[in-house]
Every structure is written in structure tokens, then in C-alpha cells.
Design an enzyme around this catalytic site. Structure first.
Site: not given
Length: 389
Positions: A54, A215, A222, A229, A235
Site C-alpha cells: 500500500e 473507471c 462504462c 463497470c 452512474c
């Protein structure tokens, strides 16, 4: 059916119910089929490796991190090993990843885990945020991946997903916008219950994967493909044709330019390096001695004379010559580096401290032993091959 989401101005009050009842369920289901599952830091509950990944992934693409991560855990496989390592070893393993304060905080954090937590890496996000270099989103990610803790993340990819899905206008770096996003992030988490632990892993990874692979900034996928997605039906940005304008970009300012002259002080196959202070650019790395730029426009002959004078601090210089220049781009400015090689003779002393930075000689054949900034490493490697820059 979940209700349609309306565009959310920054000052919209908190909703009574989550803006999309099955938001998390959609993300979880999508990730388990289409998400990333074979990255080297996945499929583990080891908080050390999760935390390390991370930190490396902050402001750095996955493709660039994989090799660094694998080399790092091969050399320093545990938090105890990292805490016991020297600063030089840590910086050498990190060199090239950039944003070097991350590496210094990584080392400090490992030492804090050993001294304050008995070597057991915490998995509570409220404890994790007290450690050096760990912010709220990183703490939540480590807690979710290592222990299934129900806590929201909000990194850059997630901000992009939220801005588009909920129709949030305003740059995500603005406090009011970020606060609203954190509020929403807490509202759409997977439900508590027996499946929470596994759901949080898939959900947290799914949000990251959506932002990184679907995205995307330029051309979000999309609709149209099997892995497109799972949120597109509701959205706001897709519905209203706003994918090109959300999230609102940060206003751009002109990038200032700076310049410096670096000295390649050489004694046969050895080069003199200076340790940079922890603060500022390239903090904690070994770089080349620098000299102020007093001549504008740059005059090579005057600079070579000045380099000879400066090099007397390190011994007896024989000659100086320009070897080239390069431009290195930082987030907030562009740095023009001009390099002058100074060949030395006679005995030269090094220092560990005192007046000025620590100095050391290193062979051009042993560059992997120290952490050096990327442009300096490039210059040194060119010199090692016997070429001009």
C-alpha cells in the site's frame, strides 16, 4: 431496483439511507469475477506485506511497483528485518520509486511496530493511523485486507469512482469535497455479518480495481464488455455525459523551472557521493555534490573553473569538463541538471558528519549498494560505461 442517484453538490446533507442500496454488493460480485487476483501482495493476510504494498502503491502505478515489492520482501521479508536494516539498505531498495519520504517513514514505522507493538503489526485502523506514514485510507486498506475490518478507503482511484457515480463536482482535494466523499464511503460499505471479512477484501480491492482498470481518467469502459463497470446503470456521470469532466481537475499552475550543477568528482573508477538531508527532494539518498548556479545564461567555461575551485574541498583536482545535462520532472517543478566531471589526484578524505553532508567514495561497479536519485543513477551508469551523458 436501486433508485437513481442524483448529482450531489458539495453541501448536500447526509442521506438517511445509502444512496445506492446494493453499491457494495455490485462491487464485490464484479471483483470476484473480473478483478485482479494474482498480484504478488494479494492472497495473504500478512499485514506487513499488505502495508508495504500500500505504501509503494501511493502515487505509483502497479506495473512499476511489482519488481520493487518482490525485491524488497526478498531482502527484508518481515517487519523485524526491515526495522533492523540500515537506512542505506532501505533507501537502496527504494531508489527509483520516488517520493522518498515514503521510504523513510516505512523504516520509522517498522521500528515503531517493534518498539511499541512487540513486533506484531497492528490491524486496527485507529492504531495504524498513529504510525509514521500511514494515513486514514491506507490504514483502512491494511485493516480490510489483513483482518476484514469494516472501514472505508478513499484513495485517488476511489475518489474518481465516487465523483462520477454520485455526480460530485469540485476538486477532490478540496476539504468540503473530500469530507463528502468520506461520508459516502462510510455509507456504502458492505453490511456487517458473517460474510463481512471476505466481502471487505473483495470490496476494497474491487474499488481499487475499478478505478485503475475500468473507471480510468481518459476513456472509462462504462459499457460494452463483460468486465465493464458494474455501477454504470446508476452512474450520474455516464447518465449526464460528465465522465470527461468528473472528477473536477485541480487548477493547473505553470510548472516552475530550477537548475543545478552536479559535480562528478572521480578518482579512476570511484565517484564521490554526498548524503542528502532527510528533508527536501531525494531526502536520505546519496547524490552528487552540487554547486550554486550563479551564471544566467549558463557559461560552461566559467562553470568548469568554478567546479575546479569547489573540488579543492575534496582534494587535488586535475581537470574539469562538462559531460552533459538532463531534465528531471517533479510534481511541482522541473529541474535542469548540468553535470561537470572533475578528475582528482592525491589522497582525498571523506567525512561522516560535521561541516556539510556525509561523504563517501563508491566504485561505479557497486552502485546497487546505495540509494541514489534516478537521474543521478542514470548519470553514474553512463559514466560506468565510459560514455558522455
Amino acid at each position: 431496483m436501486p433508485r437513481k442517484s442524483a448529482a450531489l453538490p458539495v453541501d448536500t446533507p447526509a442521506a438517511v439511507a445509502p444512496p445506492c442500496a446494493d453499491f457494495a454488493a455490485r462491487v464485490v460480485a464484479w471483483q470476484r469475477v473480473h478483478g485482479r487476483h494474482d498480484l504478488p501482495w494479494q492472497n495473504t493476510r500478512d499485514p506487513y506485506r499488505i502495508w508495504l504494498s500500500e505504501i509503494m502503491l501511493q502515487q505509483t502505478q502497479v506495473s512499476a511497483v511489482i519488481e520493487y515489492f518482490q525485491r524488497f520482501v526478498s531482502r527484508l521479508p518481515t517487519v523485524a528485518a526491515l526495522a533492523a536494516a540500515s537506512a542505506d539498505e532501505v533507501m537502496a531498495l527504494w531508489a527509483g520509486l520516488g517520493y522518498y519520504s515514503r521510504a523513510r517513514n516505512l523504516h520509522r514505522c517498522a521500528k515503531a511496530v517493534m518498539s511499541e507493538h512487540g513486533g506484531a503489526f497492528p490491524t486496527d485502523p485507529e492504531v495504524l493511523v498513529t504510525l509514521p506514514g500511514i494515513g486514514r485510507s491506507t490504514a483502512a486498506a491494511v485493516a480490510a485486507f489483513s483482518a476484514g475490518v469494516r472501514s472505508p478507503i478513499l484513495d485517488g482511484n476511489v475518489k474518481r469512482v465516487f465523483a462520477r457515480f454520485f455526480g460530485i463536482h469540485g476538486h477532490p482535494g478540496v476539504k468540503a469535497v473530500e469530507t463528502r466523499m468520506w461520508q459516502l464511503a462510510g455509507e456504502v460499505l458492505p453490511a456487517e455479518g458473517p460474510a463481512q471479512s471476505e466481502d471487505m477484501v473483495s470490496y476494497t480491492q474491487g474499488l481499487m480495481d475499478l478505478g485503475a482498470t475500468v473507471c480510468s481518467r481518459g476513456k472509462p469502459a462504462c459499457l460494452g464488455a463483460a468486465q465493464s463497470c458494474p455501477l454504470s446503470a446508476d452512474c450520474v456521470a455516464r447518465r449526464d455525459g460528465l465522465t470527461a469532466v468528473l472528477p473536477t481537475p485541480k487548477p493547473r499552475a505553470a510548472i516552475p523551472e530550477r537548475s543545478t550543477v552536479m559535480l562528478l568528482v572521480r578518482r579512476r573508477r570511484e565517484v564521490l557521493l554526498a548524503l542528502r538531508p532527510d528533508s527536501g527532494i531525494w531526502g536520505g539518498l546519496w547524490s552528487l555534490p552540487e554547486m550554486p548556479v550563479d551564471t544566467v545564461p549558463f557559461d560552461a567555461e566559467q562553470a568548469e573553473d568554478a567546479a575546479l575551485e569547489r573540488a579543492r574541498e575534496f582534494g587535488t583536482p586535475d581537470r574539469a569538463a562538462m559531460v552533459g545535462e538532463l531534465t528531471h520532472v517533479f510534481t511541482h517543478f522541473r529541474l535542469l541538471i548540468r553535470a561537470i566531471r572533475v578528475d582528482m589526484s592525491g589522497a582525498l578524505a571523506v567525512r561522516d558528519s560535521g561541516d556539510g553532508p556525509a561523504l563517501r567514495w563508491i566504485s561505479l561497479d557497486d552502485l546497487d549498494e546505495v540509494g541514489t536519485p534516478a537521474p543521478v543513477r542514470k548519470l553514474l551508469e553512463t559514466q560506468a560505461r565510459g560514455g558522455l551523458f
